[in-house]
Design a protein around this motif. Structure first.
Motif, PDB file in Angstrom:
ATOM      1  N   PRO A  45       1.156  -1.063   0.264  1.00 49.86           N
ATOM      2  CA  PRO A  45       0.156  -0.261   0.115  1.00 49.86           C
ATOM      3  C   PRO A  45       0.828   1.152  -0.274  1.00 49.86           C
ATOM      4  N   THR A  46       0.063   2.172  -0.627  1.00 55.80           N
ATOM      5  CA  THR A  46       0.921   3.732  -0.439  1.00 55.80           C
ATOM      6  C   THR A  46       1.348   4.334   1.217  1.00 55.80           C
ATOM      7  N   VAL A  47       2.352   4.539   1.853  1.00 55.09           N
ATOM      8  CA  VAL A  47       2.242   5.269   3.346  1.00 55.09           C
ATOM      9  C   VAL A  47       2.255   7.167   3.303  1.00 55.09           C
ATOM     10  N   VAL A  48       1.193   7.437   3.938  1.00 56.56           N
ATOM     11  CA  VAL A  48       0.535   8.462   4.065  1.00 56.56           C
ATOM     12  C   VAL A  48       0.854   9.301   5.724  1.00 56.56           C
ATOM     13  N   PHE A  49       1.452  10.615   4.887  1.00 56.90           N
ATOM     14  CA  PHE A  49       1.219  10.771   6.841  1.00 56.90           C
ATOM     15  C   PHE A  49       0.807  12.338   6.679  1.00 56.90           C
ATOM     16  N   GLY A  50      -0.142  12.590   7.744  1.00 56.68           N
ATOM     17  CA  GLY A  50      -1.645  13.009   8.200  1.00 56.68           C
ATOM     18  C   GLY A  50      -1.021  13.935   8.681  1.00 56.68           C
ATOM     19  N   ASN A  51      -1.819  14.804   8.383  1.00 55.57           N
ATOM     20  CA  ASN A  51      -1.659  16.695   9.000  1.00 55.57           C
ATOM     21  C   ASN A  51      -2.743  16.791   9.730  1.00 55.57           C
ATOM     22  N   ASN A  52      -2.466  15.948  11.232  1.00 57.39           N
ATOM     23  CA  ASN A  52      -3.506  15.848  12.854  1.00 57.39           C
ATOM     24  C   ASN A  52      -3.608  16.888  12.848  1.00 57.39           C
ATOM     25  N   ASN A  53      -3.594  18.338  13.095  1.00 55.66           N
ATOM     26  CA  ASN A  53      -3.569  18.953  13.944  1.00 55.66           C
ATOM     27  C   ASN A  53      -3.392  20.405  13.399  1.00 55.66           C
ATOM     28  N   LYS A  54      -4.860  20.085  12.595  1.00 54.99           N
ATOM     29  CA  LYS A  54      -6.121  21.489  11.648  1.00 54.99           C
ATOM     30  C   LYS A  54      -6.611  20.792  11.322  1.00 54.99           C
ATOM     31  N   GLY A  55      -7.820  21.822  10.964  1.00 55.86           N
ATOM     32  CA  GLY A  55      -9.306  21.382  10.373  1.00 55.86           C
ATOM     33  C   GLY A  55      -9.684  22.432   9.969  1.00 55.86           C
ATOM     34  N   LEU A  56     -10.565  22.292   8.203  1.00 56.75           N
ATOM     35  CA  LEU A  56     -11.115  22.781   7.316  1.00 56.75           C
ATOM     36  C   LEU A  56     -12.039  23.017   8.253  1.00 56.75           C
ATOM     37  N   LEU A  57     -12.814  24.897   9.222  1.00 56.13           N
ATOM     38  CA  LEU A  57     -13.809  25.242   9.254  1.00 56.13           C
ATOM     39  C   LEU A  57     -15.046  25.652   8.355  1.00 56.13           C
ATOM     40  N   ILE A  58     -16.385  25.305   8.070  1.00 63.03           N
ATOM     41  CA  ILE A  58     -17.293  25.548   7.081  1.00 63.03           C
ATOM     42  C   ILE A  58     -18.213  26.166   7.959  1.00 63.03           C
ATOM     43  N   PRO A  59     -18.278  27.284   7.037  1.00 64.37           N
ATOM     44  CA  PRO A  59     -19.434  28.308   7.662  1.00 64.37           C
ATOM     45  C   PRO A  59     -20.579  27.317   8.618  1.00 64.37           C
ATOM     46  N   ARG A  60     -20.332  28.235   9.849  1.00 60.62           N
ATOM     47  CA  ARG A  60     -21.789  28.101  10.295  1.00 60.62           C
ATOM     48  C   ARG A  60     -22.945  29.076  10.902  1.00 60.62           C
ATOM     49  N   LEU A  61     -23.955  27.861  10.133  1.00 56.90           N
ATOM     50  CA  LEU A  61     -25.141  28.915  10.262  1.00 56.90           C
ATOM     51  C   LEU A  61     -26.117  28.429  10.756  1.00 56.90           C
ATOM     52  N   ASN A  62     -27.812  29.302  11.013  1.00 50.36           N
ATOM     53  CA  ASN A  62     -28.853  28.600  11.572  1.00 50.36           C
ATOM     54  C   ASN A  62     -29.801  28.204  10.866  1.00 50.36           C
ATOM     55  N   ILE A  63     -29.525  26.819   9.931  1.00 47.35           N
ATOM     56  CA  ILE A  63     -30.725  26.397   9.327  1.00 47.35           C
ATOM     57  C   ILE A  63     -31.707  25.500  10.217  1.00 47.35           C
ATOM     58  N   ALA A  64     -32.729  26.710  10.355  1.00 50.29           N
ATOM     59  CA  ALA A  64     -33.921  26.202  10.728  1.00 50.29           C
ATOM     60  C   ALA A  64     -35.108  25.540  10.819  1.00 50.29           C
ATOM     61  N   SER A  65     -34.510  25.988   9.528  1.00 46.85           N
ATOM     62  CA  SER A  65     -35.518  24.929   8.064  1.00 46.85           C
ATOM     63  C   SER A  65     -35.319  24.475   7.041  1.00 46.85           C
ATOM     64  N   LEU A  66     -35.293  23.439   6.717  1.00 49.73           N
ATOM     65  CA  LEU A  66     -33.981  22.821   5.833  1.00 49.73           C
ATOM     66  C   LEU A  66     -35.336  23.587   4.434  1.00 49.73           C
TER      67      LEU A  66
END
Length: 369
Positions: free
Chosen positions: A122-143
């Motif tokens: 298999p291919t060996v992959v080193f990850g970056n596990n100290n950060k994430g992607l922050l998606i815009p947070r919304l108040n979706i009260a009605s789908l």
């Protein structure tokens, strides 16, 4: 700005020291000057040189790792994963490992599980596990509201619903579907298809000359989880060499037990048909996934009965269906282990050995929540 080989690079430096590389008509990279060619946007949380390595396999398992480049600039311990090699496609398991970092470089490794089913390295992959992607947070009260919080959202727009207590919709990443004119949770498919099949292995003789109401262990041979199964955490527990149970993580399940039974015909009979009744008693034992032990045995059982009319010298297929709720707690290691027994109902035509045939016998488990 320099132009070379129809590629333009813009290096924008701010107080955050973020490098953005733009390739005209190709990829955009943040914190990388070599963005992934197959991606429009390549976000790297690690500013440094990634480590690289190769894997060695033997007898279908990963047995070694060769670090070809230790990288530099690591201020954290990166994750390591193994991609490809055929393990999952062949019904095996992925290998796992950990690495050691010293002076910003990967210096050593430890294989914690070599996995199984690998047909190539298999291919060996080193990850970056100290950060994430922050998606815009919304108040979706009605789908179904496509004017608020976003007016006329474009098809495929992503947002994270903040959920309770602000609104009653699930906390999740949603995308907007212009065909449905609705926001759709994009995380409900994480466990798809959320179904597991367990194949019965080996014929099992039960209920030998036992009268109505008596029971025998139903799973006397270890079931085999089919490769297509996709319920995370589902496993087989060994009570002893002649009894096995099914481990279920927290959630709601439909458990369908399907046994192909055969019973030797009676020595004499007035008919080519006879009536047989069977039941399954299902116990929920408390299981700790951290210690891999049963913490308490369930005293109450859920009994399901089924009556079949069978023809002489012909197997009879008997199904039972259960709903199982594994309570959600703050400790995800608390699970259930299903322990099952088979018995014969009163007024069956006769009492003799019943055989659970491995061919045609299986258990289907569907996670519904």
């Amino acid at each position: 700005m320099q132009k070379k080989n129809n590629v333009q690079k813009f290096f924008l430096f701010s107080i955050f020291f973020v490098t953005i590389t733009i390739y005209r008509g190709q990829s955009v990279g943040i914190n990388t000057q070599t963005p992934e060619a197959s991606a429009i946007l390549d976000l790297e949380s690690f500013v440094g040189t990634k480590a690289t390595a190769t894997a060695t396999i033997s007898n279908g398992a990963v047995t070694g790792i060769t670090i070809t480049n230790p990288g530099e600039g690591y201020t954290f311990t990166p994750s390591i994963s193994f991609v490809g090699g055929g393990a999952v496609l062949n019904g095996g398991t992925r290998a796992t490992a950990t690495v050691t970092v010293s002076a910003g470089k990967v210096t050593n490794y430890s294989i914690t599980n070599g996995g199984s089913g690998y047909t190539s390295a298999p291919t060996v992959v080193f990850g970056n596990n100290n950060k994430g992607l922050l998606i815009p947070r919304l108040n979706i009260a009605s789908l179904s509201n496509f004017t608020s919080p976003v007016n006329n959202p474009v098809d495929g727009l992503l947002a994270y619903n903040i959920g309770s207590p602000t609104n009653s919709n699930e906390k999740s990443i949603y995308y907007f579907d212009s065909i449905k004119n609705s926001w759709v949770s994009g995380l409900k498919s994480v466990n798809t298809p959320r179904i597991a099949y367990l194949d019965v292995t080996g014929d099992t003789s039960v209920l030998t000359n036992l009268g109505a109401g008596y029971t025998n262990v139903a799973l006397q041979n270890k079931p085999k989880i089919a490769p297509v199964s996709n319920i995370a955490g589902l496993d087989i527990y060994t009570y002893n060499n002649n009894q096995y149970g099914i481990i279920l993580p927290q959630g709601d399940y439909v458990v369908e037990i399907n046994f192909n039974l055969t019973t030797p015909p009676p020595s004499s009979t007035d008919s080519n048909y006879y009536i047989m009744g069977y039941f399954i008693d299902l116990y929920n034992d408390n299981y700790n996934n951290s210690t891999k032990t049963i913490t308490s045995f369930g005293s109450d059982f859920n009994r399901k009965e089924n009556v079949v009319t069978s023809k002489l010298n012909t197997n009879h297929f008997v199904p039972w269906m259960y709903f199982v709720h594994v309570p959600t707690t703050s400790n995800p290691t608390q699970m259930y282990c299903l322990r099952m027994y088979i018995g014969r109902m009163q007024d069956s035509t006769y009492n003799t050995t019943a055989i659970i045939k491995d061919i045609g016998s299986y258990i289907k488990i569907s996670k519904i929540k």
